[in-house]
Design an enzyme around this catalytic site. Structure first.
Site, PDB file in Angstrom:
ATOM      1  N   ASP A  48       0.858  -1.209   0.000  1.00 23.63           N
ATOM      2  CA  ASP A  48       0.000   0.000   0.000  1.00 23.63           C
ATOM      3  C   ASP A  48       0.884   1.245   0.000  1.00 23.63           C
ATOM      4  O   ASP A  48       0.856   2.059   0.913  1.00 23.63           O
ATOM      5  CB  ASP A  48      -0.942   0.001   1.214  1.00 23.63           C
ATOM      6  CG  ASP A  48      -0.206   0.024   2.558  1.00 23.63           C
ATOM      7  OD1 ASP A  48      -0.814   0.456   3.552  1.00 23.63           O
ATOM      8  OD2 ASP A  48       0.982  -0.369   2.602  1.00 23.63           O
ATOM      9  N   ASP A 106       6.767   1.190   1.852  1.00 24.58           N
ATOM     10  CA  ASP A 106       6.513   0.200   0.787  1.00 24.58           C
ATOM     11  C   ASP A 106       7.372   0.512  -0.434  1.00 24.58           C
ATOM     12  O   ASP A 106       7.882  -0.389  -1.107  1.00 24.58           O
ATOM     13  CB  ASP A 106       5.051   0.242   0.351  1.00 24.58           C
ATOM     14  CG  ASP A 106       4.057   0.062   1.483  1.00 24.58           C
ATOM     15  OD1 ASP A 106       3.811   1.036   2.217  1.00 24.58           O
ATOM     16  OD2 ASP A 106       3.532  -1.053   1.632  1.00 24.58           O
ATOM     17  N   ASN A 151      -2.565   2.621   3.420  1.00 28.74           N
ATOM     18  CA  ASN A 151      -2.086   3.981   3.709  1.00 28.74           C
ATOM     19  C   ASN A 151      -2.946   5.032   3.010  1.00 28.74           C
ATOM     20  O   ASN A 151      -3.120   6.149   3.514  1.00 28.74           O
ATOM     21  CB  ASN A 151      -0.638   4.137   3.244  1.00 28.74           C
ATOM     22  CG  ASN A 151       0.341   3.439   4.160  1.00 28.74           C
ATOM     23  OD1 ASN A 151       0.169   3.469   5.375  1.00 28.74           O
ATOM     24  ND2 ASN A 151       1.332   2.776   3.587  1.00 28.74           N
ATOM     25  N   THR A 201       2.881  -6.006   2.802  1.00 23.75           N
ATOM     26  CA  THR A 201       3.319  -4.916   3.674  1.00 23.75           C
ATOM     27  C   THR A 201       2.220  -3.870   3.848  1.00 23.75           C
ATOM     28  O   THR A 201       2.497  -2.705   4.142  1.00 23.75           O
ATOM     29  CB  THR A 201       4.584  -4.224   3.116  1.00 23.75           C
ATOM     30  OG1 THR A 201       4.295  -3.722   1.794  1.00 23.75           O
ATOM     31  CG2 THR A 201       5.743  -5.191   3.049  1.00 23.75           C
ATOM     32  N   PHE A 244      -0.919  -0.518  12.348  1.00 24.25           N
ATOM     33  CA  PHE A 244      -1.820  -0.048  11.297  1.00 24.25           C
ATOM     34  C   PHE A 244      -2.316  -1.178  10.382  1.00 24.25           C
ATOM     35  O   PHE A 244      -3.519  -1.294  10.128  1.00 24.25           O
ATOM     36  CB  PHE A 244      -1.147   1.039  10.445  1.00 24.25           C
ATOM     37  CG  PHE A 244      -1.998   1.514   9.299  1.00 24.25           C
ATOM     38  CD1 PHE A 244      -1.881   0.924   8.049  1.00 24.25           C
ATOM     39  CD2 PHE A 244      -2.954   2.503   9.481  1.00 24.25           C
ATOM     40  CE1 PHE A 244      -2.685   1.340   6.998  1.00 24.25           C
ATOM     41  CE2 PHE A 244      -3.761   2.924   8.444  1.00 24.25           C
ATOM     42  CZ  PHE A 244      -3.627   2.336   7.193  1.00 24.25           C
ATOM     43  N   ASN A 245      -1.407  -1.983   9.830  1.00 25.06           N
ATOM     44  CA  ASN A 245      -1.830  -3.004   8.859  1.00 25.06           C
ATOM     45  C   ASN A 245      -2.820  -3.987   9.464  1.00 25.06           C
ATOM     46  O   ASN A 245      -3.761  -4.430   8.811  1.00 25.06           O
ATOM     47  CB  ASN A 245      -0.613  -3.760   8.308  1.00 25.06           C
ATOM     48  CG  ASN A 245       0.251  -2.900   7.415  1.00 25.06           C
ATOM     49  OD1 ASN A 245      -0.217  -1.934   6.828  1.00 25.06           O
ATOM     50  ND2 ASN A 245       1.531  -3.236   7.315  1.00 25.06           N
ATOM     51  N   HIS A 292       9.502   0.596   7.911  1.00 20.77           N
ATOM     52  CA  HIS A 292       9.029  -0.721   8.361  1.00 20.77           C
ATOM     53  C   HIS A 292       9.121  -1.794   7.256  1.00 20.77           C
ATOM     54  O   HIS A 292       9.715  -2.845   7.437  1.00 20.77           O
ATOM     55  CB  HIS A 292       7.560  -0.620   8.791  1.00 20.77           C
ATOM     56  CG  HIS A 292       7.238   0.534   9.676  1.00 20.77           C
ATOM     57  ND1 HIS A 292       7.418   0.516  11.047  1.00 20.77           N
ATOM     58  CD2 HIS A 292       6.740   1.759   9.374  1.00 20.77           C
ATOM     59  CE1 HIS A 292       7.033   1.677  11.553  1.00 20.77           C
ATOM     60  NE2 HIS A 292       6.619   2.445  10.577  1.00 20.77           N
ATOM     61  N   ASP A 293       8.497  -1.504   6.121  1.00 19.72           N
ATOM     62  CA  ASP A 293       8.267  -2.539   5.116  1.00 19.72           C
ATOM     63  C   ASP A 293       9.555  -3.081   4.501  1.00 19.72           C
ATOM     64  O   ASP A 293       9.622  -4.249   4.127  1.00 19.72           O
ATOM     65  CB  ASP A 293       7.379  -1.988   3.991  1.00 19.72           C
ATOM     66  CG  ASP A 293       6.013  -1.600   4.510  1.00 19.72           C
ATOM     67  OD1 ASP A 293       5.362  -0.756   3.891  1.00 19.72           O
ATOM     68  OD2 ASP A 293       5.598  -2.153   5.559  1.00 19.72           O
TER      69      ASP A 293
HETATM   70  O1  RIB Z   1       2.493   0.294  10.728  1.00 20.67           O
HETATM   71  C1  RIB Z   1       3.361   0.436   9.635  1.00 20.67           C
HETATM   72  C2  RIB Z   1       2.774  -0.182   8.410  1.00 20.67           C
HETATM   73  O2  RIB Z   1       1.541   0.464   8.074  1.00 20.67           O
HETATM   74  C3  RIB Z   1       3.652  -0.006   7.169  1.00 20.67           C
HETATM   75  O3  RIB Z   1       3.427  -1.064   6.292  1.00 20.67           O
HETATM   76  C4  RIB Z   1       3.147   1.277   6.585  1.00 20.67           C
HETATM   77  O4  RIB Z   1       3.420   1.370   5.179  1.00 20.67           O
HETATM   78  C5  RIB Z   1       1.678   1.135   6.824  1.00 20.67           C
HETATM   79  O5  RIB Z   1       1.144   0.317   5.786  1.00 20.67           O
HETATM   80 CA    CA Z   2       2.803  -0.553   3.985  1.00 22.02          CA
END
Ligand code: RIB
Ligand code: CA
Length: 315
Positions: free
Chosen positions: A10, A15, A39, A124, A165-166, A239-240
């Protein structure tokens, strides 16, 4: 032998860096990119995947748009982190990389059915596409080598105090994936927050002096500002990018086996990943969970990937 990979993402600033890693490194064969609402809307995340591939010169990798909303309820976006476009901070021209005519689930079906070896899925974003695919095509589960996902946490969340979040964006989808019985590796906030993109990383990317390097530093500048504003972080985590980095260097991230449950009903904890690190529940482990990372080696991989894909700045 390169690892055949499909990214499900996303974009999203982090990403975007994961796409660069997967496209650049010879250890990975990027079979395709599927996009999902997360996102930002799936229209925006799909456009962003096309934009990143255009700037990076990544051609011939199908980009297939996926689910526009989670399995249940309305979707959420992360405008406060990634901006209105989902990839604020860099200036993009019209993308030259097309979108595939198939939707994400159809692309996953075709690719997993036809590829000569099992494929590694690297989600991701919210797990909506993956869960939908697993429901629609259980007969193709054996064509999945493993699922290496960014999401969850052994500790606090970031969308809520409990939920990353994901996972928060589609808890039911995450539950389906973690109950699937497939080999799942979960790389969560507890790891990604250990590897912020510090000023020396930005300086190394800037020193490349290429359009792609500039895109990266512009994106980091934007997401660095939002992470300072929202979370008080001095530098932003990507993160990703840890997911493909883990595929490239299996020693990069320390993993432990544990049972991971996704909270679906808690009034304050819905979307939390409850990671039984000590085995106190007696539930059989269903995932490898990241607990530590070699930070310098990670950033070396990221900078090397951008250098590999960078074309020299026009003279
Ligand atoms: O919490 C971080 C994740 O949520 C990452 O993948 C960021 O791109 C969002 O998608
Ligand atoms: Ca992401």
């Amino acid at each position: 032998m390169p690892i055949p990979v499909i990214l499900d993402c996303d974009p999203g600033h982090d990403d975007a860096f994961n796409i660069l890693l997967a496209a650049a490194h010879p250890a990975v064969r990027l079979l395709g990119i599927t996009t999902v609402a997360g996102n930002q809307t799936v229209e925006k995340t799909t456009l962003n995947a096309r934009r990143v591939c255009t700037v990076a010169g990544v051609e011939g990798v199908p980009i297939a748009a996926g689910m526009a909303r989670p399995l249940y309820g309305d979707g959420i976006v992360a405008r406060n982190i990634h901006g209105e476009s989902g990839l604020d901070g860099a200036v993009f021209g019209e993308p030259t990389v097309p979108v595939d005519g198939r939707d994400a689930v159809t692309f996953l079906r075709d690719t997993l059915r036809d590829h000569p070896a099992p494929v590694t899925l690297v989600p991701t974003g919210p797990l909506t596409n993956i869960a939908t695919f697993l429901r629609a095509h259980p007969e193709l589960g054996g064509r999945i080598e493993r699922i290496v996902l960014m999401g969850g946490s052994t500790g606090r969340g970031n969308r809520t105090p409990a939920a990353e979040f994901n996972m928060a964006a589609d808890p039911e989808a995450a539950d389906i994936v973690l109950r699937s019985g497939l080999p799942v590796t979960m790389i969560g906030l507890n790891v990604s927050h250990k590897a912020p993109a510090t000023p020396d990383v930005v300086a190394r990317l800037d020193a490349l002096g290429t359009p792609l390097g500039r895109m990266c530093t512009d994106l980091l500048s934007y997401v660095g500002a939002t992470y300072r504003e929202v979370f008080g972080f001095p530098a932003p985590p990507l993160h990703d990018a840890l997911t493909v980095a883990h595929l490239i260097d299996p020693d990069l991230i320390t993993l432990v086996r544990a049972h991971v449950a996704v909270e679906l009903t808690g009034a304050h904890t819905r979307g939390a990943t409850v990671v039984d690190l000590d085995g106190v529940t007696g539930a059989p482990p269903n995932a490898y969970v990241g607990v530590d990372v070699n930070v310098p080696a990670f950033w070396d991989l990221v900078v090397d990937a951008v250098r590999t894909l960078s074309s020299p700045a026009p003279s």
